[in-house]
Every structure is written in C-alpha cells, then in structure tokens.
Design an enzyme around this catalytic site. Structure first.
Site, PDB file in Angstrom:
ATOM      1  N   LEU A  81       0.813  -1.224   0.000  1.00 14.61           N
ATOM      2  CA  LEU A  81       0.000   0.000   0.000  1.00 14.61           C
ATOM      3  C   LEU A  81       0.843   1.269   0.000  1.00 14.61           C
ATOM      4  O   LEU A  81       1.903   1.327   0.608  1.00 14.61           O
ATOM      5  CB  LEU A  81      -0.921  -0.004   1.222  1.00 14.61           C
ATOM      6  CG  LEU A  81      -1.900  -1.174   1.284  1.00 14.61           C
ATOM      7  CD1 LEU A  81      -2.751  -1.088   2.553  1.00 14.61           C
ATOM      8  CD2 LEU A  81      -2.801  -1.232   0.057  1.00 14.61           C
TER       9      LEU A  81
ATOM     10  N   HIS B 271      -3.384   4.340  -2.663  1.00 11.67           N
ATOM     11  CA  HIS B 271      -4.397   3.449  -2.073  1.00 11.67           C
ATOM     12  C   HIS B 271      -5.116   4.158  -0.932  1.00 11.67           C
ATOM     13  O   HIS B 271      -6.331   4.067  -0.787  1.00 11.67           O
ATOM     14  CB  HIS B 271      -3.737   2.188  -1.501  1.00 11.67           C
ATOM     15  CG  HIS B 271      -3.104   1.287  -2.510  1.00 11.67           C
ATOM     16  ND1 HIS B 271      -1.748   1.065  -2.538  1.00 11.67           N
ATOM     17  CD2 HIS B 271      -3.630   0.545  -3.513  1.00 11.67           C
ATOM     18  CE1 HIS B 271      -1.467   0.209  -3.515  1.00 11.67           C
ATOM     19  NE2 HIS B 271      -2.582  -0.119  -4.121  1.00 11.67           N
TER      20      HIS B 271
HETATM   21  P1  AMP Z   1      -3.608  -2.104  -6.994  1.00 14.29           P
HETATM   22  O1  AMP Z   1      -3.203  -2.492  -5.604  1.00 14.29           O
HETATM   23  O2  AMP Z   1      -2.491  -1.637  -7.854  1.00 14.29           O
HETATM   24  O3  AMP Z   1      -4.499  -3.134  -7.653  1.00 14.29           O
HETATM   25  O4  AMP Z   1      -4.525  -0.821  -6.806  1.00 14.29           O
HETATM   26  C1  AMP Z   1      -5.682  -0.855  -6.013  1.00 14.29           C
HETATM   27  C2  AMP Z   1      -6.531   0.350  -6.346  1.00 14.29           C
HETATM   28  O5  AMP Z   1      -5.791   1.537  -6.041  1.00 14.29           O
HETATM   29  C3  AMP Z   1      -6.891   0.420  -7.831  1.00 14.29           C
HETATM   30  O6  AMP Z   1      -8.224   0.852  -7.960  1.00 14.29           O
HETATM   31  C4  AMP Z   1      -5.913   1.427  -8.357  1.00 14.29           C
HETATM   32  O7  AMP Z   1      -6.371   2.114  -9.500  1.00 14.29           O
HETATM   33  C5  AMP Z   1      -5.782   2.376  -7.174  1.00 14.29           C
HETATM   34  N1  AMP Z   1      -4.535   3.123  -7.272  1.00 14.29           N
HETATM   35  C6  AMP Z   1      -3.292   2.617  -7.456  1.00 14.29           C
HETATM   36  N2  AMP Z   1      -2.388   3.616  -7.559  1.00 14.29           N
HETATM   37  C7  AMP Z   1      -3.088   4.782  -7.455  1.00 14.29           C
HETATM   38  C8  AMP Z   1      -2.728   6.162  -7.498  1.00 14.29           C
HETATM   39  N3  AMP Z   1      -1.480   6.550  -7.687  1.00 14.29           N
HETATM   40  N4  AMP Z   1      -3.719   7.079  -7.351  1.00 14.29           N
HETATM   41  C9  AMP Z   1      -4.999   6.688  -7.169  1.00 14.29           C
HETATM   42  N5  AMP Z   1      -5.401   5.405  -7.124  1.00 14.29           N
HETATM   43  C10 AMP Z   1      -4.458   4.463  -7.265  1.00 14.29           C
END
Ligand code: AMP
Length: 281
Positions: free
Chosen positions: A30, A34
């Site tokens: 995280l 996140h």
């Molecule tokens: P992940 O753990 O990469 O699957 O991401 C989980 C959620 O967090 C997904 O909906 C991603 O789009 C969101 N997320 C990841 N990085 C960012 C960021 N830099 N800004 C906003 N949301 C993010």
C-alpha cells in the site's frame, strides 16, 4: 486492525449500526494512492473493507506475478489509523476462488480490445473475475477504484451493468509523487537510476497536453517516442490517444472534444502506466 481471511467471518464481525459498506480492492504494498481511496471510503460509509489480494488470474506473465511486491505486515501498520471503521479482508485463494483459481470469460466489447486489453491478454477477464467474486462475497454499497487504471474503472462499471449489481462505482483521481510519477506498488521495484528517470513519463505527457491544440496525434506520438526512447533501459509498450468513453485509439483530433492519453512503458523489467485527459479547443 481486524484482519479476516474468510468473507463470512468478516461480515459476521461488522458491528451495527450498519448503513453503508465501502469496499477498496487492492493488491497490497500500500501507498498514499491506495490511502486516498481508503480515506474517501471512510468519509462516505459507516463501514469500510480494504481487501488485499494479489490476484493470480490478472497476471499474464508469471515473472510479473512472482516479482509483485508483497508486505502484509507493513500494510496492516499503514491501515491501523483507519481501524475505527475499516477492517482488512486478506482472503485465502479458496475463499475467493472456491472452484479453483481460474478466470471467467467476459464480453466487454471495445472496452477491453485496446490498451491494457491488447497488451496484457486475459488481464481484464482476471480482474473482472476477482472483482465479481469480491462483490458477491462482501456486497458493498460503494466500491472505490483509481483512475490510474482508467480502463479498469470502465471495465468494472461495465461488469456492474452486465451483472445488474447494486454497487456504486466511485472513480478516484490519480495520486502522484511530488516529481509527478504516478504512485504505484511497482515503483519499489525501480532501481535508483530508473526511479530518477521515471518522472520523465509524466513530464512528457505534460508537454503534450500543453501542445494539445497545436499537435496532431502523429506529432504527439513522435514526441513521446523521442523523449522516452532516449532514456536508458526504458522501452515503450504503447502510447495511444483514445476516446475516453469507448477507449478506442484515434488518429485524428476534432475540435471541442475530450481525449485521454494512455501509456505503458518498461523501466527495465518494471512496467509503468499513466494516463491524462485533455480537451481540444
Ligand atoms: P492495486 O493495488 O495496484 O491493484 O490498486 C488498487 C486500487 O488503487 C486500484 O483501484 C488502483 O487504480 C488504485 N490506485 C493505485 N495507484 C493509485 C494512485 N497513484 N492514485 C490513485 N489510485 C491508485
């Protein structure tokens, strides 16, 4: 921080009064991006579930799955300040995939035909499968997704329509480091040199945005390739200017229309993605 590996036990443990349940699906490792989703969910719901699960079916390359950063102990510490409302669902494979770890097959039309859909075959079937399972187990009122994965948000909205689900999908803006690099769990895999060069991605996108009313798609593409190919060990997977609704790449820009640029670049073995929207005068 309460942590559950079984959705049944998690739901049984949520304390009333129970008005709305926000779900933030993540793959862990995280970061502040996140947490921006978690914070929005905390504001809008009486209860929040943060799921942490590295979903094997959405990885089209085994090497990428194996390299993906995992640090559940650290994640639980990061989430501790939210424990007044939030609990963690860190499921076993069996809980999310009772019939075995396999992706279902969906028909999302043009939404999955291009960009990540084209360059990561099977990726969105894996994403949709795990999100369908999460939604059916947790039954959230609202679910939070980041626009960093813009195509994923569109696919999840299509999934909700396809399955006639009640859940509201909340799309949240991209959080960036001070130097402009979009925050990502994969950023920890970058070497120091790659991390120093990585802001070039967003800087190049910013230049293209500044020229949005002068340059055509070919000039935008040429500029991106010229800038990024000049960075040692960076290789471009794709650069596309697309319609923000259908996600179909375009090769011509019309006045008074919005477009979205999507890029995927390898910094060594680490794949970075980014996206920005612009409006043509
Ligand atoms: P992940 O753990 O990469 O699957 O991401 C989980 C959620 O967090 C997904 O909906 C991603 O789009 C969101 N997320 C990841 N990085 C960012 C960021 N830099 N800004 C906003 N949301 C993010």
């Amino acid at each position: 921080m309460l942590v559950f590996s079984s959705a049944k036990e998690l739901l049984a443990a949520l304390h009333p009064p129970f008005t709305s349940l926000g779900l933030v699906p993540t793959m862990g490792a995280l970061h502040q991006g996140h947490l921006s989703l978690v914070e929005r969910a905390m504001k809008e719901n009486s209860h929040v579930v943060v799921s942490i699960y590295v979903n094997p079916t959405q990885f089209n390359r085994l090497e990428d799955l194996e390299r993906y950063p995992r640090n559940i102990e650290e994640d639980l510490k990061t989430l501790a300040p939210y424990s007044s409302k939030a609990v963690v669902y860190a499921p076993t494979d069996e809980d999310l995939y009772p019939a075995g770890i396999q992706a279902k097959s969906y028909a999302f039309g043009t939404l999955t035909q291009y960009l990540e859909g084209a360059y990561r075959p099977g990726h969105f079937d894996g994403v949709a499968t795990v999100i369908e399972s999460l939604f059916s187990k947790i039954s959230p009122t609202k679910a939070y997704f980041g626009e960093k994965d813009f195509q994923q948000v569109q696919v999840i909205k299509a999934l909700v329509t396809l399955l006639a689900l009640e859940v509201e999908i909340i799309s949240c803006p991209i959080l960036r480091a001070e130097d402009g690099l979009a925050l990502s769990s994969r950023n920890v895999l970058l070497t120091t040199v790659q991390r120093e060069a990585a802001p070039k991605l967003y800087q190049t996108l910013q230049t293209i945005i500044e020229k949005r009313n002068q340059w055509n798609v070919q000039e935008m593409t040429a500029h991106f390739f010229e800038q990024i190919e000049a960075v040692a060990n960076f290789t471009i997977d794709y650069f596309a200017v697309a319609d923000p609704k259908t996600l179909e790449p375009v090769d011509q820009l019309f006045p008074s229309k919005s477009y979205r640029i999507f890029v995927a670049v390898y910094a060594g073995a680490t794949r970075l993605i980014d996206t920005v929207e612009f409006h043509r005068k």
